[in-house]
Design a protein around this motif. Sequence first.
Motif, PDB file in Angstrom:
ATOM      1  N   UNK A 107       0.822  -1.206   0.000  1.00 49.95           N
ATOM      2  CA  UNK A 107       0.000   0.000   0.000  1.00 49.95           C
ATOM      3  C   UNK A 107       0.862   1.265   0.000  1.00 49.95           C
ATOM      4  N   UNK A 108       2.007   1.222   0.704  1.00 50.22           N
ATOM      5  CA  UNK A 108       2.941   2.356   0.660  1.00 50.22           C
ATOM      6  C   UNK A 108       3.476   2.527  -0.758  1.00 50.22           C
ATOM      7  N   UNK A 109       3.836   1.405  -1.393  1.00 50.13           N
ATOM      8  CA  UNK A 109       4.342   1.438  -2.777  1.00 50.13           C
ATOM      9  C   UNK A 109       3.287   2.004  -3.719  1.00 50.13           C
ATOM     10  N   UNK A 110       2.040   1.568  -3.541  1.00 45.88           N
ATOM     11  CA  UNK A 110       0.965   2.023  -4.422  1.00 45.88           C
ATOM     12  C   UNK A 110       0.751   3.528  -4.300  1.00 45.88           C
ATOM     13  N   UNK A 111       0.699   4.025  -3.055  1.00 40.54           N
ATOM     14  CA  UNK A 111       0.543   5.468  -2.844  1.00 40.54           C
ATOM     15  C   UNK A 111       1.710   6.246  -3.441  1.00 40.54           C
ATOM     16  N   UNK A 112       2.904   5.705  -3.266  1.00 36.00           N
ATOM     17  CA  UNK A 112       4.117   6.334  -3.806  1.00 36.00           C
ATOM     18  C   UNK A 112       4.005   6.467  -5.322  1.00 36.00           C
ATOM     19  N   UNK A 113       3.612   5.382  -5.996  1.00 31.50           N
ATOM     20  CA  UNK A 113       3.514   5.408  -7.462  1.00 31.50           C
ATOM     21  C   UNK A 113       2.414   6.369  -7.920  1.00 31.50           C
ATOM     22  N   UNK A 166      -2.040   5.697 -12.624  1.00 29.48           N
ATOM     23  CA  UNK A 166      -3.471   5.489 -12.366  1.00 29.48           C
ATOM     24  C   UNK A 166      -3.647   4.421 -11.292  1.00 29.48           C
ATOM     25  N   UNK A 167      -4.760   4.454 -10.556  1.00 30.23           N
ATOM     26  CA  UNK A 167      -4.946   3.537  -9.417  1.00 30.23           C
ATOM     27  C   UNK A 167      -4.783   2.061  -9.756  1.00 30.23           C
ATOM     28  N   UNK A 168      -5.129   1.662 -10.977  1.00 25.11           N
ATOM     29  CA  UNK A 168      -5.068   0.242 -11.320  1.00 25.11           C
ATOM     30  C   UNK A 168      -3.712  -0.246 -11.792  1.00 25.11           C
ATOM     31  N   UNK A 169      -2.752   0.654 -11.888  1.00 25.56           N
ATOM     32  CA  UNK A 169      -1.464   0.251 -12.469  1.00 25.56           C
ATOM     33  C   UNK A 169      -0.522  -0.425 -11.478  1.00 25.56           C
ATOM     34  N   UNK A 170      -0.310   0.122 -10.271  1.00 25.16           N
ATOM     35  CA  UNK A 170       0.598  -0.554  -9.327  1.00 25.16           C
ATOM     36  C   UNK A 170      -0.101  -1.756  -8.669  1.00 25.16           C
TER      37      UNK A 170
END
Length: 515
Positions: free
Chosen positions: A290-296, A303-307
């Motif tokens: 989740x940290x990685x996703x927010x970072x990306x 876009x939200x679906x990419x990471x």
Amino acid sequence: MAMMRGGSLSIVEYLGGDGGYRCGYCKNETGNCSHGMWTHSLTVQDYQDLIDRGWRRSGKYVYKPTMNRTCCPQYTIRCQALHFQPSKSHKKVLKKMLKFLIKGEHSKADIEVDPMESHSKEADGCSFSLKNPPVRSQSELRPLDTDPTEEEEMTEEINVVDSKNSEFCNEKSNTDSSKSLQIAHIEHITPKPGRGADLSKPPCRKAKVIRKEQKLQKKLQHQTWPVSLQTGAQSLTSQNSHPKTNQTKSIEDFIFVTLPPEALHQIEVRLVRSSPPSSQFKASFQESYQVYKRYQMIIHKDPPGKPTTSQFTRFLCDSPLEAEHLPNGPDCGYGSFHQQYWFEGKIIAVGVIDILPKCVSSVYLYYDPDFSSLSLGVYSALREIAFTRQLHEKASDLSYYYMGFYIHSCPKMQYKGQYRPSDLLCPETYTWIPLEQCLPSLDHSKYSRLNQDLKVADEGMVKELDQVQILHKRTVMPYRVYKRNRKGPSDEETVQQYAALVGQACSERMLLFRS
């Protein structure tokens, strides 16, 4: 011939050389050139030898820029961790972190990508010159049960991160231009009247005057004058002189300092093995993702679906490195790890690293964007250097911090040269040359044989192919036997190219898979 024994040998699949793809640094649409291998398994010693010949991994893909052809040559750089001294800017970052831990002061609004955090985007293990591995490799991977769609996903992932390097450069230039506009605007504002000098404080004096007084005092102290004269002379300057407090501090003095009781926060760095995943890694996987996703999404505008979790796993969790423990090695062992930065019971940053026989190799960094103002890219690099020093105490050969690739032809990527003393790897002799000695050559030409001694050659050069180890039909054999029994067109040119790139030692230890 011998049957394959799993887990004890490196198994690699050479995909050949590719070129003509877009460069994430200079934006050349066809200038990027490299060679690549898919690594089914890799011992830490083999990977150490590979990166000492200019290779670098991204997940399980290992690639080597074609230095004399690629548009932006990427030189392997290592910092001599045992001799590293922090610069003023490094100390500024360390002091900023201490101030935050003690007083809780930092600005969430101050989100800007500092150079060392760009280091994390280029994955540093992955400057992402890797592009489109040849399609022919898909069928070759199938006999070893590799997902044929994996290669296509890897290619897309590489292109994404390549574009992020360009975003960093554009973001920096846009920021600079906006600053200049702000400055121009300020010039037309009438300044407000000041309140005058603060009479409770001593008057300001020029640094030049202070230096002269300090020099005079030092000179007077060494004179053999009567005591009364010495005392009088000292009294003339004592009111303006101050004792020297700027003693040289190491990074450990900042990082491992005992915080005062009134400190508001603590930060804890936990080392967890990512491959094979430890129980601690599994327990914190979702939070880390989740940290990685927010970072990306916030820093790189994904876009939200990419990471996705699969992309995160393939890129930053999967590793070909075997977990190894040796008697004279570090307590944690060798292999691939995540260093998790825990703050107030949650993960705020993760440094992805490989621990190898001679070095700690930095792979990637991602962090909670709310803490961008703490310059976590620089801070994590300094902590990884300190960590390298700690490991050296148990493993004497482990004394370097590898920062990935140094790209002198891209000004935005020269920041790694600030971590000194550092060495660059000569692309022709595979010897290490001090960075300062390399700069004049690189200023003159973006590609250079860094070792100026023309008598020095590549000591790891393959002299014959007979002893190159081949894995064919799940059977291990030297190339001379494989060649004798092979049916169909000769592949000697491909094997020769592979052996030249990995060197004699690796070619005789690693198993080259041939279908």
